[in-house]
Scaffold this motif. Structure first.
Motif, mmCIF file in Angstrom:
data_model
loop_
_atom_site.group_PDB
_atom_site.id
_atom_site.type_symbol
_atom_site.label_atom_id
_atom_site.label_comp_id
_atom_site.label_asym_id
_atom_site.label_seq_id
_atom_site.Cartn_x
_atom_site.Cartn_y
_atom_site.Cartn_z
ATOM 1 N N ILE A 58 0.875 -1.231 -0.013
ATOM 2 C CA ILE A 58 0.062 -0.049 0.003
ATOM 3 C C ILE A 58 1.010 1.247 0.025
ATOM 4 O O ILE A 58 0.414 2.297 -0.608
ATOM 5 C CB ILE A 58 -0.806 0.022 1.164
ATOM 6 N N GLY A 59 2.126 1.130 0.482
ATOM 7 C CA GLY A 59 2.765 2.351 0.782
ATOM 8 C C GLY A 59 2.435 2.999 2.051
ATOM 9 O O GLY A 59 2.398 2.103 2.939
ATOM 10 N N ALA A 60 2.216 3.932 2.321
ATOM 11 C CA ALA A 60 1.835 4.581 3.607
ATOM 12 C C ALA A 60 0.536 5.072 3.687
ATOM 13 O O ALA A 60 -0.139 4.675 4.236
ATOM 14 C CB ALA A 60 2.910 5.780 4.126
ATOM 15 N N TRP A 61 0.381 6.173 3.178
ATOM 16 C CA TRP A 61 -0.984 6.965 3.187
ATOM 17 C C TRP A 61 -1.402 7.623 2.173
ATOM 18 O O TRP A 61 -1.062 7.249 0.907
ATOM 19 C CB TRP A 61 -0.955 8.081 4.417
ATOM 20 N N LEU A 62 -2.143 8.887 2.394
ATOM 21 C CA LEU A 62 -2.677 9.546 1.257
ATOM 22 C C LEU A 62 -1.979 10.490 0.467
ATOM 23 O O LEU A 62 -1.274 11.333 0.898
ATOM 24 C CB LEU A 62 -4.028 10.226 1.816
ATOM 25 N N GLU A 78 4.520 11.689 0.345
ATOM 26 C CA GLU A 78 3.036 11.643 -0.116
ATOM 27 C C GLU A 78 2.053 12.279 0.374
ATOM 28 O O GLU A 78 0.905 12.345 -0.321
ATOM 29 C CB GLU A 78 3.100 9.757 0.310
ATOM 30 N N GLN A 79 2.234 12.761 1.614
ATOM 31 C CA GLN A 79 1.341 13.805 2.326
ATOM 32 C C GLN A 79 2.122 14.698 2.801
ATOM 33 O O GLN A 79 3.143 14.757 3.358
ATOM 34 C CB GLN A 79 0.653 13.087 3.250
ATOM 35 N N TYR A 80 1.458 16.044 2.685
ATOM 36 C CA TYR A 80 2.152 17.128 3.171
ATOM 37 C C TYR A 80 1.201 18.215 3.622
ATOM 38 O O TYR A 80 0.238 18.584 2.609
ATOM 39 C CB TYR A 80 3.227 17.905 2.140
ATOM 40 N N ALA A 81 1.189 18.891 4.679
ATOM 41 C CA ALA A 81 0.438 19.611 5.096
ATOM 42 C C ALA A 81 1.138 20.891 5.729
ATOM 43 O O ALA A 81 2.057 20.591 6.717
ATOM 44 C CB ALA A 81 -0.788 19.576 5.651
ATOM 45 N N SER A 82 1.054 22.334 5.665
ATOM 46 C CA SER A 82 2.005 23.371 6.313
ATOM 47 C C SER A 82 0.934 24.596 6.335
ATOM 48 O O SER A 82 0.099 24.848 5.587
ATOM 49 C CB SER A 82 3.079 23.379 5.669
ATOM 50 N N LEU A 142 4.509 12.923 5.351
ATOM 51 C CA LEU A 142 4.402 11.375 5.332
ATOM 52 C C LEU A 142 4.759 10.862 4.252
ATOM 53 O O LEU A 142 4.320 11.386 3.242
ATOM 54 C CB LEU A 142 2.921 10.911 5.589
ATOM 55 N N THR A 143 5.754 10.077 4.218
ATOM 56 C CA THR A 143 6.492 9.385 3.266
ATOM 57 C C THR A 143 6.122 7.850 3.142
ATOM 58 O O THR A 143 5.471 7.581 4.191
ATOM 59 C CB THR A 143 8.239 9.427 3.073
ATOM 60 N N ALA A 144 6.671 6.925 2.329
ATOM 61 C CA ALA A 144 6.302 5.930 2.512
ATOM 62 C C ALA A 144 7.042 4.996 3.755
ATOM 63 O O ALA A 144 6.831 3.982 4.023
ATOM 64 C CB ALA A 144 6.877 5.136 1.143
ATOM 65 N N TYR A 167 11.344 19.324 15.917
ATOM 66 C CA TYR A 167 11.156 18.384 14.819
ATOM 67 C C TYR A 167 10.851 17.040 15.701
ATOM 68 O O TYR A 167 11.672 16.540 16.465
ATOM 69 C CB TYR A 167 12.347 18.257 13.874
ATOM 70 N N ARG A 168 9.877 16.241 15.017
ATOM 71 C CA ARG A 168 9.627 14.887 15.694
ATOM 72 C C ARG A 168 9.350 14.120 14.310
ATOM 73 O O ARG A 168 8.731 14.278 13.612
ATOM 74 C CB ARG A 168 8.533 14.651 16.571
ATOM 75 N N GLY A 169 10.400 12.929 14.302
ATOM 76 C CA GLY A 169 9.996 12.110 13.240
ATOM 77 C C GLY A 169 9.974 10.745 13.430
ATOM 78 O O GLY A 169 10.654 10.302 14.521
ATOM 79 N N VAL A 170 9.148 9.631 12.879
ATOM 80 C CA VAL A 170 9.066 8.400 13.239
ATOM 81 C C VAL A 170 9.474 7.540 11.982
ATOM 82 O O VAL A 170 8.846 7.713 10.892
ATOM 83 C CB VAL A 170 7.603 8.187 13.729
ATOM 84 N N ARG A 171 10.286 6.529 12.144
ATOM 85 C CA ARG A 171 10.387 5.619 11.054
ATOM 86 C C ARG A 171 9.444 4.352 11.125
ATOM 87 O O ARG A 171 9.101 3.819 12.192
ATOM 88 C CB ARG A 171 11.792 4.666 11.344
#
Length: 471
Positions: free
Chosen positions: A319-323, A465-469, A390-392, A408-412
């Motif tokens: 699926i990848g990740a999200w929208l 894949e998703q970006y909002a700012s 959000l990336t894959a 900044y917070r990031g999650v693998r």
């Protein structure tokens, strides 16, 4: 058409009847020339007498035969024999979704999303090749015992205004999934299939089509005038997030509809993930104290295996990740899945908003603090997520503190390991740059990508894949 089991049709020996529909019959047949067993669909003779249908049938069957997407059943051959149009396809062992739903009832949301994702991949491939399916419905989706889904009947579906639609045996079955433009003089194209895919998603979640009716006129009026139904109302326990996905996919105006089948599938994945994730392990400081690393959460694979099966998990992995909400699309998601928020330089009166929180970024599967499914990509209470990505492979968030600083917070996504860094810097033109003062690793968040540059200068890029700012 009379059942022709035991007869010879051109080079084919018709061995068994596999199914009957409004357009014709499907047989298990032996190709005596190529020496293989195939699925052979014979269309009703009157269709071959319609020059416009026959022309489109040949053109679209030719395109379908050239598709190499795994979820499109390969077309071996097509044509006309003795005044009957036929399609020779690979013989697949499985059941159509209509029979699966009849026997098993509504699907688990994760399983439903896995099926929708596979069908969306087939549709996106067809649309890229200039082909619109026109008849996405449970009967045209085959599911193997491993939950591998195939979309069938490209090049066969008739338009909503074709004569004979209301008298065909499958009229109700087809109309239950038809977009509003099929009943008017509106253009039929990829958005038409997206609407039908949203209808299919609704049925997989609830066990019934969006507008149950036994009359074609009633169905037509419902698709043209009635608001999209909400899965969470029809089946208690279904996340309300699915309501927004179905509403977006079933928008009456094609221009306001979810732009692609794959986008709809990723939105559905976000909705399913939001209700199926378990809390991760607590976040802990590393030895240097300059960043926080989240311990990986325990895998839920054994539980998922018992619910949705190995084949579905394989599909979910693809699926990848999200929208993916491309910035060039003209369609806009409903408010609950709005991809971008415009930041205004003027103060907003507190009477105009429902909370005292400043303008924040928002994406499907997020709330006022960030991603619901990834606790490591959430802001602390009192902070505001001003950028989400959000990336894959990763989920990232930029949090604005009450003092105006950025964190900044990031999650693998593979193991839910996370990192937190202060000192994020807004970049003119959009995005943020962050440097890990411990080892020099640099993180660049842009609307198109997350770029990570290691201490040795090596660069790792993940497409956004998703970006909002709000910037």
């Amino acid at each position: 058409m009379a059942i022709r089991v035991g007869e010879r049709f051109g080079p084919y020996d018709l061995r068994a009847l596999l199914g009957v529909g409004g357009m014709g019959e499907v047989y298990q047949a032996f190709d005596t020339v190529k020496g293989r067993m195939v699925a052979l669909k014979l269309l009703r003779p009157e269709l071959a007498a319609d020059p416009s249908f026959q022309e489109r049938f040949r053109r679209e069957s030719r395109i379908a035969a050239q598709l190499h997407e795994p979820h499109v059943i390969p077309v071996h051959d097509f044509g006309e024999i003795d005044g009957v149009l036929y399609i020779d396809m690979r013989l697949v062992s499985g059941y159509n979704l209509k029979s699966v739903l009849a026997q098993q009832g509504p699907l688990h949301p994760l399983r439903a999303v896995a099926v929708i994702t596979q069908i969306a991949a087939a549709l996106d491939a067809a649309h890229a090749g200039g082909l619109t399916h026109r008849d996405v419905k449970p009967e045209n989706v085959l599911l193997t015992p491993e939950d591998f889904a195939y979309l069938v009947d490209f090049g066969i579906a008739r338009s909503g205004t074709d004569s004979g639609l209301t008298t065909a045996g499958s009229a109700i079955g087809s109309c239950a999934y038809m977009a509003p433009e099929r009943f008017t003089d509106g253009a039929v194209g990829p958005p038409t299939d997206v609407y039908s895919l949203a209808c299919l998603l609704y049925e997989l979640l609830t066990g019934a089509p969006p507008f149950p009716a036994s009359d074609v006129a009633v169905l037509m009026n419902a698709h043209l005038s009635s608001p999209p139904p909400r899965p969470s109302v029809a089946r208690p326990g279904i996340s309300r997030a699915f309501d927004d996905v179905v509403t977006w996919g079933m928008a009456k105006d094609p221009a306001q509809r979810c732009p692609t089948a794959g986008t709809l599938a990723r939105a559905a994945t976000a909705a399913a993930t939001a209700i199926s994730t378990t809390p991760s392990a607590p976040t802990v400081l590393n030895q240097s104290g300059s960043e926080k690393v989240s311990a990986p959460k325990r895998s839920t694979l054994p539980a998922l295996l018992s619910v949705i099966g190995v084949g579905t998990l394989i599909a979910m992995a693809g699926i990848g990740a999200w929208l993916m909400l491309g910035r060039q699309t003209t369609a806009s998601p409903p408010a609950a899945v709005q991809a971008t928020v415009t930041r205004t330089a003027t103060a907003i009166p507190t009477t105009a908003i429902s909370s005292t929180i400043a303008a924040r970024a928002s994406l499907p599967g997020t709330d006022a603090l960030g991603f619901l499914a990834y606790p490591g990509a959430r802001c602390d209470p009192g902070q505001v997520p001003v950028t989400l990505g959000l990336t894959a492979l990763s989920a990232v968030v930029i949090c604005e503190t009450p003092s105006g600083a950025f964190v900044y917070r990031g999650v693998r996504l593979s193991d839910n390991a996370g990192i937190e860094l202060g000192g994020a810097v807004h970049v003119p033109g959009g995005g943020f740059d962050i440097t890990n003062r411990t080892d020099g690793t640099r993180y660049q968040i842009r609307n198109t990508a997350l770029i990570i540059t290691g201490p040795d200068g090596s660069e790792h890029t993940e497409s956004m894949e998703q970006y909002a700012s709000t910037f």
